[in-house]
Design an enzyme around this catalytic site. Structure first.
Site, mmCIF file in Angstrom:
data_model
loop_
_atom_site.group_PDB
_atom_site.id
_atom_site.type_symbol
_atom_site.label_atom_id
_atom_site.label_comp_id
_atom_site.label_asym_id
_atom_site.label_seq_id
_atom_site.Cartn_x
_atom_site.Cartn_y
_atom_site.Cartn_z
ATOM 1 N N HIS A 1 -38.501 12.445 -30.392
ATOM 2 C CA HIS A 1 -37.954 11.033 -29.238
ATOM 3 C C HIS A 1 -37.261 12.179 -27.783
ATOM 4 O O HIS A 1 -36.806 13.190 -28.294
ATOM 5 C CB HIS A 1 -36.878 10.568 -29.709
ATOM 6 C CG HIS A 1 -36.766 8.700 -28.659
ATOM 7 N ND1 HIS A 1 -35.108 9.111 -28.718
ATOM 8 C CD2 HIS A 1 -37.297 8.284 -27.601
ATOM 9 C CE1 HIS A 1 -34.564 8.388 -27.839
ATOM 10 N NE2 HIS A 1 -36.580 7.782 -26.978
ATOM 11 N N SER A 2 -37.413 11.639 -26.773
ATOM 12 C CA SER A 2 -36.730 12.059 -25.989
ATOM 13 C C SER A 2 -36.632 13.708 -25.987
ATOM 14 O O SER A 2 -37.560 14.463 -25.875
ATOM 15 C CB SER A 2 -35.006 11.689 -25.479
ATOM 16 O OG SER A 2 -34.799 11.839 -24.669
ATOM 17 N N TYR A 3 -35.513 14.263 -25.705
ATOM 18 C CA TYR A 3 -35.359 15.867 -25.692
ATOM 19 C C TYR A 3 -35.592 16.447 -27.029
ATOM 20 O O TYR A 3 -35.934 17.184 -27.102
ATOM 21 C CB TYR A 3 -33.129 15.948 -26.206
ATOM 22 C CG TYR A 3 -33.216 17.532 -26.228
ATOM 23 C CD1 TYR A 3 -33.587 18.864 -25.522
ATOM 24 C CD2 TYR A 3 -32.988 17.865 -28.196
ATOM 25 C CE1 TYR A 3 -33.386 19.734 -26.374
ATOM 26 C CE2 TYR A 3 -32.496 18.359 -28.281
ATOM 27 C CZ TYR A 3 -32.574 20.069 -27.992
ATOM 28 O OH TYR A 3 -32.310 20.917 -28.529
ATOM 29 N N GLY B 1 -39.000 15.692 -28.059
ATOM 30 C CA GLY B 1 -40.003 16.496 -27.824
ATOM 31 C C GLY B 1 -39.833 17.966 -27.638
ATOM 32 O O GLY B 1 -41.095 19.081 -27.749
ATOM 33 N N HIS C 1 -36.123 2.763 -23.286
ATOM 34 C CA HIS C 1 -35.986 4.380 -24.320
ATOM 35 C C HIS C 1 -35.902 4.294 -25.364
ATOM 36 O O HIS C 1 -36.788 5.056 -26.429
ATOM 37 C CB HIS C 1 -35.708 5.587 -23.350
ATOM 38 C CG HIS C 1 -34.925 6.407 -23.802
ATOM 39 N ND1 HIS C 1 -35.964 8.000 -23.314
ATOM 40 C CD2 HIS C 1 -34.795 7.839 -23.935
ATOM 41 C CE1 HIS C 1 -36.277 9.068 -23.497
ATOM 42 N NE2 HIS C 1 -34.597 8.636 -24.196
#
Length: 235
Positions: free
Chosen positions: A76-78, A80, A215
């Site tokens: 998720h988010s960072y 990735g 998000h």
């Protein structure tokens, strides 16, 4: 049974997956939600020296120590950035990569290369001064209900800056060939991950899903997110 490894984003921890993990387990699957070094309940290990390699090793170490194979690895988010690095080192243990409103970095790129410029400038100013970046307002993640705001604010921690500036290295053809899914959280969008949604929405090599939520989908719509993850396990 599928093994899910759920990797959180910046300023966060394994706690962020609290509402999704039980749904996956009730469906008969095994779930790991590691917390990366220096954040969450591991904030006592925080250091300006922590970089992306450290966080990649956190997850690779989990895969190796638990001897996990055929994993659906979710970032998720960072996160990735992290799962991309993990795939480079442990592609043989992964069945599918899932990027949940997350970075999908190109070779030689770092997280700051993709962040909205004015936001990146603020992160850079903090990071170069202190070695850490403070959490942005939780409204950026779509969290507005009081219970969601409290849940996040009580647990978020500052994030090691070097993790955002270290470039990822993508040279492993086995990692490049892994099946991949992108889940776009579109309402409200953060402004950072739209670029990846636009790139992969129509790419036949990717499975694409859109959640009309903020998000932090794992907090906002855990049931809907879990349904997509369960579907990804079957693809």
């Amino acid at each position: 049974m599928t093994t899910f490894v759920l990797v959180h984003g910046a300023w966060s921890g394994g706690w962020k997956w609290r509402f999704v993990a039980p749904i996956l387990r009730r469906a008969g699957h095994e779930v790991f939600r590691p917390t990366l070094t220096g954040v969450g309940e591991r904030a006592h290990l925080a250091s300006p020296d922590i970089d992306l390699d450290v966080h990649v090793q956190d997850v690779v170490g989990l895969l190796e120590m638990e001897d996990l194979r055929d994993v659906v690895l979710v970032g998720h988010s960072y996160g990735g950035m992290v799962v991309t690095g993990v795939a480079e080192r442990a592609a043989g243990r992964i069945r599918r990569l899932v990027h949940l409103d997350a970075f999908v970095p190109e070779n030689g790129k770092c997280a700051l290369d993709y962040i909205v410029p004015e936001r990146a400038a603020g992160f850079r100013a903090q990071g170069e001064r202190h070695g850490f970046v403070d959490p942005p307002p939780v409204s950026l993640w779509g969290l507005a209900k009081p219970e969601h705001v409290v849940f996040a604010r009580q647990r978020e921690t500052r994030h090691p800056y070097r993790t955002l500036t270290q470039a990822v290295r993508r040279v492993n053809s086995s990692a490049a060939a892994l099946p991949k899914t992108f889940i776009y959280c579109s309402s409200p969008a953060t402004g950072t991950f739209d670029q990846f949604a636009a790139k992969y929405r129509s790419d036949p090599k990717w499975r694409f899903h859109e959640l009309k939520t903020g998000h932090d989908a794992m907090v906002l719509v855990p049931g809907e997110l879990a349904e997509i993850l369960l579907q990804s396990a079957q693809e």
